[in-house]
Design a protein around this motif. Structure first.
Motif, PDB file in Angstrom:
ATOM      1  N   ARG A 225       0.826  -1.206   0.000  1.00 50.00           N
ATOM      2  CA  ARG A 225       0.000   0.000   0.000  1.00 50.00           C
ATOM      3  C   ARG A 225       0.860   1.255   0.000  1.00 50.00           C
ATOM      4  O   ARG A 225       0.584   2.227  -0.710  1.00 50.00           O
ATOM      5  CB  ARG A 225      -0.947   0.002   1.213  1.00 50.00           C
ATOM      6  CG  ARG A 225      -2.153  -0.908   1.074  1.00 50.00           C
ATOM      7  CD  ARG A 225      -3.207  -0.577   2.116  1.00 50.00           C
ATOM      8  NE  ARG A 225      -2.723  -0.797   3.473  1.00 50.00           N
ATOM      9  CZ  ARG A 225      -2.854  -1.939   4.135  1.00 50.00           C
ATOM     10  NH1 ARG A 225      -3.445  -2.968   3.557  1.00 50.00           N
ATOM     11  NH2 ARG A 225      -2.407  -2.050   5.372  1.00 50.00           N
ATOM     12  N   LYS A 226       1.928   1.246   0.815  1.00 49.44           N
ATOM     13  CA  LYS A 226       2.816   2.404   0.878  1.00 49.44           C
ATOM     14  C   LYS A 226       3.563   2.601  -0.436  1.00 49.44           C
ATOM     15  O   LYS A 226       3.741   3.728  -0.905  1.00 49.44           O
ATOM     16  CB  LYS A 226       3.793   2.242   2.032  1.00 49.44           C
ATOM     17  CG  LYS A 226       3.128   2.289   3.406  1.00 49.44           C
ATOM     18  CD  LYS A 226       4.109   1.982   4.518  1.00 49.44           C
ATOM     19  CE  LYS A 226       3.411   1.983   5.873  1.00 49.44           C
ATOM     20  NZ  LYS A 226       4.311   1.589   6.976  1.00 49.44           N
ATOM     21  N   LEU A 227       4.002   1.501  -1.036  1.00 46.38           N
ATOM     22  CA  LEU A 227       4.717   1.600  -2.309  1.00 46.38           C
ATOM     23  C   LEU A 227       3.793   2.083  -3.423  1.00 46.38           C
ATOM     24  O   LEU A 227       4.205   2.852  -4.297  1.00 46.38           O
ATOM     25  CB  LEU A 227       5.337   0.247  -2.669  1.00 46.38           C
ATOM     26  CG  LEU A 227       6.538  -0.163  -1.815  1.00 46.38           C
ATOM     27  CD1 LEU A 227       6.897  -1.619  -2.058  1.00 46.38           C
ATOM     28  CD2 LEU A 227       7.738   0.735  -2.129  1.00 46.38           C
ATOM     29  N   ARG A 228       2.544   1.620  -3.400  1.00 51.55           N
ATOM     30  CA  ARG A 228       1.574   2.106  -4.398  1.00 51.55           C
ATOM     31  C   ARG A 228       1.429   3.616  -4.308  1.00 51.55           C
ATOM     32  O   ARG A 228       1.480   4.321  -5.322  1.00 51.55           O
ATOM     33  CB  ARG A 228       0.209   1.438  -4.186  1.00 51.55           C
ATOM     34  CG  ARG A 228       0.104   0.003  -4.645  1.00 51.55           C
ATOM     35  CD  ARG A 228      -1.273  -0.554  -4.334  1.00 51.55           C
ATOM     36  NE  ARG A 228      -2.266   0.080  -5.171  1.00 51.55           N
ATOM     37  CZ  ARG A 228      -2.721  -0.443  -6.326  1.00 51.55           C
ATOM     38  NH1 ARG A 228      -2.281  -1.604  -6.742  1.00 51.55           N
ATOM     39  NH2 ARG A 228      -3.622   0.202  -7.038  1.00 51.55           N
ATOM     40  N   ARG A 229       1.256   4.124  -3.086  1.00 50.18           N
ATOM     41  CA  ARG A 229       1.083   5.569  -2.924  1.00 50.18           C
ATOM     42  C   ARG A 229       2.330   6.317  -3.381  1.00 50.18           C
ATOM     43  O   ARG A 229       2.235   7.375  -4.009  1.00 50.18           O
ATOM     44  CB  ARG A 229       0.761   5.896  -1.460  1.00 50.18           C
ATOM     45  CG  ARG A 229      -0.617   5.438  -1.017  1.00 50.18           C
ATOM     46  CD  ARG A 229      -1.062   6.147   0.254  1.00 50.18           C
ATOM     47  NE  ARG A 229      -0.243   5.790   1.390  1.00 50.18           N
ATOM     48  CZ  ARG A 229      -0.490   4.774   2.210  1.00 50.18           C
ATOM     49  NH1 ARG A 229      -1.539   3.990   1.983  1.00 50.18           N
ATOM     50  NH2 ARG A 229       0.282   4.524   3.243  1.00 50.18           N
ATOM     51  N   LEU A 230       3.497   5.771  -3.075  1.00 48.59           N
ATOM     52  CA  LEU A 230       4.757   6.427  -3.453  1.00 48.59           C
ATOM     53  C   LEU A 230       4.855   6.548  -4.983  1.00 48.59           C
ATOM     54  O   LEU A 230       5.131   7.635  -5.514  1.00 48.59           O
ATOM     55  CB  LEU A 230       5.928   5.619  -2.901  1.00 48.59           C
ATOM     56  CG  LEU A 230       7.342   6.179  -3.068  1.00 48.59           C
ATOM     57  CD1 LEU A 230       8.253   5.588  -1.983  1.00 48.59           C
ATOM     58  CD2 LEU A 230       7.941   5.872  -4.427  1.00 48.59           C
ATOM     59  N   TYR A 231       4.633   5.441  -5.689  1.00 44.98           N
ATOM     60  CA  TYR A 231       4.785   5.465  -7.146  1.00 44.98           C
ATOM     61  C   TYR A 231       3.659   6.251  -7.826  1.00 44.98           C
ATOM     62  O   TYR A 231       3.884   6.883  -8.861  1.00 44.98           O
ATOM     63  CB  TYR A 231       4.856   4.040  -7.700  1.00 44.98           C
ATOM     64  CG  TYR A 231       6.210   3.400  -7.502  1.00 44.98           C
ATOM     65  CD1 TYR A 231       7.317   3.844  -8.226  1.00 44.98           C
ATOM     66  CD2 TYR A 231       6.385   2.362  -6.595  1.00 44.98           C
ATOM     67  CE1 TYR A 231       8.569   3.265  -8.044  1.00 44.98           C
ATOM     68  CE2 TYR A 231       7.633   1.772  -6.412  1.00 44.98           C
ATOM     69  CZ  TYR A 231       8.728   2.234  -7.137  1.00 44.98           C
ATOM     70  OH  TYR A 231       9.962   1.666  -6.952  1.00 44.98           O
ATOM     71  N   LEU A 232       2.452   6.212  -7.257  1.00 44.75           N
ATOM     72  CA  LEU A 232       1.362   6.984  -7.850  1.00 44.75           C
ATOM     73  C   LEU A 232       1.603   8.482  -7.720  1.00 44.75           C
ATOM     74  O   LEU A 232       1.279   9.259  -8.619  1.00 44.75           O
ATOM     75  CB  LEU A 232       0.033   6.594  -7.209  1.00 44.75           C
ATOM     76  CG  LEU A 232      -0.475   5.191  -7.560  1.00 44.75           C
ATOM     77  CD1 LEU A 232      -1.710   4.852  -6.747  1.00 44.75           C
ATOM     78  CD2 LEU A 232      -0.755   5.069  -9.049  1.00 44.75           C
ATOM     79  N   ARG A 233       2.201   8.898  -6.596  1.00 40.44           N
ATOM     80  CA  ARG A 233       2.532  10.321  -6.439  1.00 40.44           C
ATOM     81  C   ARG A 233       3.580  10.769  -7.450  1.00 40.44           C
ATOM     82  O   ARG A 233       3.630  11.935  -7.827  1.00 40.44           O
ATOM     83  CB  ARG A 233       3.051  10.588  -5.018  1.00 40.44           C
ATOM     84  CG  ARG A 233       2.001  10.678  -3.958  1.00 40.44           C
ATOM     85  CD  ARG A 233       2.522  11.397  -2.717  1.00 40.44           C
ATOM     86  NE  ARG A 233       3.734  10.782  -2.194  1.00 40.44           N
ATOM     87  CZ  ARG A 233       3.749   9.818  -1.284  1.00 40.44           C
ATOM     88  NH1 ARG A 233       2.618   9.345  -0.787  1.00 40.44           N
ATOM     89  NH2 ARG A 233       4.895   9.317  -0.842  1.00 40.44           N
ATOM     90  N   ALA A 234       4.419   9.843  -7.884  1.00 40.87           N
ATOM     91  CA  ALA A 234       5.505  10.196  -8.804  1.00 40.87           C
ATOM     92  C   ALA A 234       4.992  10.572 -10.196  1.00 40.87           C
ATOM     93  O   ALA A 234       5.692  11.246 -10.960  1.00 40.87           O
ATOM     94  CB  ALA A 234       6.499   9.041  -8.916  1.00 40.87           C
ATOM     95  N   GLY A 235       3.782  10.141 -10.563  1.00 42.41           N
ATOM     96  CA  GLY A 235       3.234  10.492 -11.872  1.00 42.41           C
ATOM     97  C   GLY A 235       4.063   9.934 -13.018  1.00 42.41           C
ATOM     98  O   GLY A 235       4.471  10.662 -13.919  1.00 42.41           O
ATOM     99  N   LEU A 236       4.303   8.625 -13.018  1.00 47.35           N
ATOM    100  CA  LEU A 236       5.178   8.002 -14.004  1.00 47.35           C
ATOM    101  C   LEU A 236       4.584   8.044 -15.412  1.00 47.35           C
ATOM    102  O   LEU A 236       3.368   7.942 -15.584  1.00 47.35           O
ATOM    103  CB  LEU A 236       5.440   6.541 -13.622  1.00 47.35           C
ATOM    104  CG  LEU A 236       6.062   6.300 -12.241  1.00 47.35           C
ATOM    105  CD1 LEU A 236       6.154   4.812 -11.967  1.00 47.35           C
ATOM    106  CD2 LEU A 236       7.443   6.948 -12.156  1.00 47.35           C
TER     107      LEU A 236
END
Length: 265
Positions: A225-236
């Motif tokens: 869950r934490k990794l999902r939020r991290l990568y989603l914030r990055a706007g890849l």
């Protein structure tokens, strides 16, 4: 015309869709279509409605027959948002799924910003009685909460669609007035990663973390869950996702070789 140039040449409003999940009353679909059309939105998606649009739906659409008639129908929310870069779930606060919470105005600004940059965007509304399930919220990047009167917070589905459609209208007009080029701050060189591409990346990431024994016997849900939020914030964008998936593939290959080496020792 390529897919990339096609989405960059369409207006931001055309890249924003309203998604209704499991709608129980056909009339609400028509009322939602009316709410959308009054604010210049036209893309409606119905996910597994209990009943198909009927005469009541079209009566309550009150002239928004085109929006209702052209609505796409999908069986799952994942299918409905597969090509989206941003998915916002409209829900109450009391949920076990930890998501960033946005007010309607902030959600609209983010949605229009992403759409102006070429991304597909979805605003998702759940069932009249039960809203969105936790599994459906897990597919969303953030939650939108309408700050209604806490002593009487029951809000009709079409009314909720109207509130968000109005905020989207204001955000679109503000961007138009400011000028697309200045407000956007330059175009992306690569298309933003779609929802389906991000979900594929997350699935491979989970497999890789298992392969390298990252969790050390602990439950993986919290870390993911934490990794999902991290990568989603990055706007890849699409290229960045390909790079990350290449790294994960190499990590999986090395983990497999290490396992074979231990097995032969």
């Amino acid at each position: 015309m390529s897919a990339a140039s096609s989405y960059l040449n369409s207006p931001p409003a055309a890249r924003i869709r309203i998604v209704l999940v499991g709608t129980q009353h056909p009339g609400n679909m028509g009322s939602a279509a009316r709410a959308m059309k009054t604010m210049g939105l036209s893309r409606l998606v119905l996910v597994a409605p209990e009943k198909a649009p009927n005469l009541e739906s079209y009566a309550l659409a009150a002239g928004a027959d085109d929006v209702l008639g052209e609505a796409a129908t999908c069986q799952t929310l994942a299918e409905a948002v597969a090509d989206c870069r941003l998915v916002l779930g409209c829900t109450a606060r009391s949920r076990r799924v930890a998501l960033e919470e946005l007010l309607p105005r902030d959600a609209a600004a983010r949605a229009v910003g992403e759409a102006a940059g070429g991304a597909e965007v979805a605003l998702v509304f759940g069932r009249e009685r039960t809203g969105l399930s936790n599994d459906e919220l897990q597919l969303c990047h953030a939650a939108v909460h309408i700050p209604a009167n806490p002593e009487y917070s029951s809000l009709n589905l079409a009314a909720a669609v109207q509130v968000l459609s109005y905020e989207l209208r204001l955000a679109l007009l503000e961007r138009e007035a400011a000028g697309d080029e200045a407000a956007q701050g330059g175009e992306r060189r690569d298309p933003p990663a779609s929802h389906a591409q991000m979900e594929g990346f997350f699935a491979q990431l989970a497999e890789t973390l298992d392969a390298i024994d990252f969790h050390k016997g602990r439950a993986p849900d919290s870390a993911m869950r934490k990794l999902r939020r991290l990568y989603l914030r990055a706007g890849l964008d699409e290229r960045e996702v390909r790079i990350l998936r290449g790294i994960l593939a190499d990590a999986q290959r090395m983990a497999m070789l290490a396992g074979e080496k231990r097995g032969s020792a």
